[in-house]
Design an enzyme around this catalytic site. Structure first.
Site, short mmCIF file in Angstrom:
data_model
loop_
_atom_site.label_atom_id
_atom_site.label_comp_id
_atom_site.label_asym_id
_atom_site.label_seq_id
_atom_site.Cartn_x
_atom_site.Cartn_y
_atom_site.Cartn_z
N ASP A 82 0.83 -1.27 0.07
CA ASP A 82 -0.13 -0.08 -0.19
C ASP A 82 0.88 1.24 0.02
O ASP A 82 2.15 1.27 0.26
CB ASP A 82 -0.91 -0.01 1.11
N HIS A 83 0.23 2.39 0.12
CA HIS A 83 1.04 3.73 0.19
C HIS A 83 2.39 3.58 0.09
O HIS A 83 3.22 3.68 1.13
CB HIS A 83 0.55 4.63 1.23
N GLU A 135 -2.85 6.85 -7.62
CA GLU A 135 -3.66 7.67 -6.85
C GLU A 135 -3.86 9.10 -7.47
O GLU A 135 -2.95 9.89 -8.05
CB GLU A 135 -3.39 8.08 -5.38
N GLY A 181 -7.95 7.45 8.49
CA GLY A 181 -8.14 7.60 9.86
C GLY A 181 -9.54 7.91 10.47
O GLY A 181 -10.58 7.66 9.46
N HIS A 208 -9.93 4.38 -0.95
CA HIS A 208 -9.17 4.55 0.37
C HIS A 208 -10.01 5.01 1.46
O HIS A 208 -11.17 5.81 1.30
CB HIS A 208 -7.87 5.40 0.26
N ASN A 230 -10.07 -0.11 0.75
CA ASN A 230 -9.08 -0.11 1.66
C ASN A 230 -9.62 0.10 3.27
O ASN A 230 -10.17 1.19 3.39
CB ASN A 230 -8.03 0.66 1.36
#
Ligand code: 13P
Length: 279
Positions: A82-83, A135, A181, A208, A230
């Protein structure tokens, strides 16, 4: 089972119009929780980690655990990075046998920089037989090494189509109102925008910031064309609750309690994404 790739899993999701869950892990308990949930639901699943999480789960320790667990699972499991922002981490994931990686170019100075670097990494990933997620727009909420928080920028449908075309990326993460978050206010997702993007972009779309969304948000985004969802923070919150409810438990039991809570929370998401019974 053989190790699956995200490309294979999302191809089936596209054909049968459901979402596949992606869950970040930093240790064995999280990996086990996700695979148990997927097996319980007879669902495909994608597991992985992210560059910013490597401080919690060292890459060289965690990767063999994820890859081995994926191979031994009774359902199709893909392992994804991921990221990631640094070339070194991306190349390490490819060398280790991850079937896909995400290059997040949204912190680069300009859109053109994101296009140029993403296109270069696509060529490397493809040469290694792997897929690349990029992205466009920006899903806010993540923090960089200096603690600066990414700001949200909604994805423009035409720009997304042009980006996918020019980079040759395999999967595209889009920004339609989610954030990474814990949400400070109830998120309002722009579903018409998602549908416009889905109509113009040929590659599978990724959502995401899946934690904290409502059941309807998931149904609407999957119906609107999202094929990978995600989720991370909600898994941490499930584990936190289980630990808080058992203040006298010893460490080993806390591990199991946290694992079981994450397994249940993960299974609930897989059902919402429509992937139950699709393995
Ligand atoms: P959340 O932590 O908000 O679920 O976001 C997860 C994510 O998008 C990882 O890339």
């Amino acid at each position: 089972m053989a190790l699956y790739t995200m490309k294979e899993l999302l191809r089936d999701a596209e054909k049968r119009r459901y979402g596949v869950g992606f869950f970040n892990a930093v240790n064995m308990e999280m990996v086990r929780a996700y695979i148990r949930a997927a097996e319980e639901c007879a669902s495909p699943i994608i597991i992985g980690t992210a560059e910013s999480l490597l401080i919690y789960g060292d890459f060289d320790w965690l990767s063999p655990v994820m890859l081995d667990a994926a191979r031994r699972a009774k359902v199709p499991v893909a392992v994804h990075m991921d990221h990631s922002y640094s070339f070194e981490v991306l190349m390490k994931a490819l060398r280790s046998g991850y079937g896909s990686i995400m290059f997040d170019g949204t912190r680069l100075p300009s859109h053109e920089d994101n296009v140029r670097v993403s296109a270069d990494i696509v060529r490397i990933a493809h040469a290694m037989g792997a897929g690349l997620e990029c992205e466009i727009g920006s899903v806010g909420g993540l923090r960089d090494a200096e603690g600066r928080e990414d700001q949200t920028a909604y994805t423009d449908p035409d720009e997304a189509a042009e980006f996918a075309e020019r980079t040759g990326c395999d999967f595209l993460a889009v920004s339609i109102g989610t954030q990474h978050g814990v949400y400070k206010a109830t998120p309002k997702l722009d579903i018409p925008r998602l549908k416009q993007i889905a109509a113009k972009v040929d590659v599978p779309l990724v959502l995401h910031g899946g934690s904290g969304l409502s059941d309807d948000d998931f149904r609407n985004t999957v119906a609107g064309g999202i094929r990978k969802v995600n989720v991370y923070t909600d898994m941490l919150l499930a584990a936190k609750k289980a630990i808080a409810e058992n203040p006298d438990a010893i460490y080993t039991d806390l591990n199991l309690l946290a694992e079981n809570a994450m397994k249940d929370a993960c299974a609930a998401k897989l059902k919402l994404f429509g992937s139950e019974g699709k393995a």
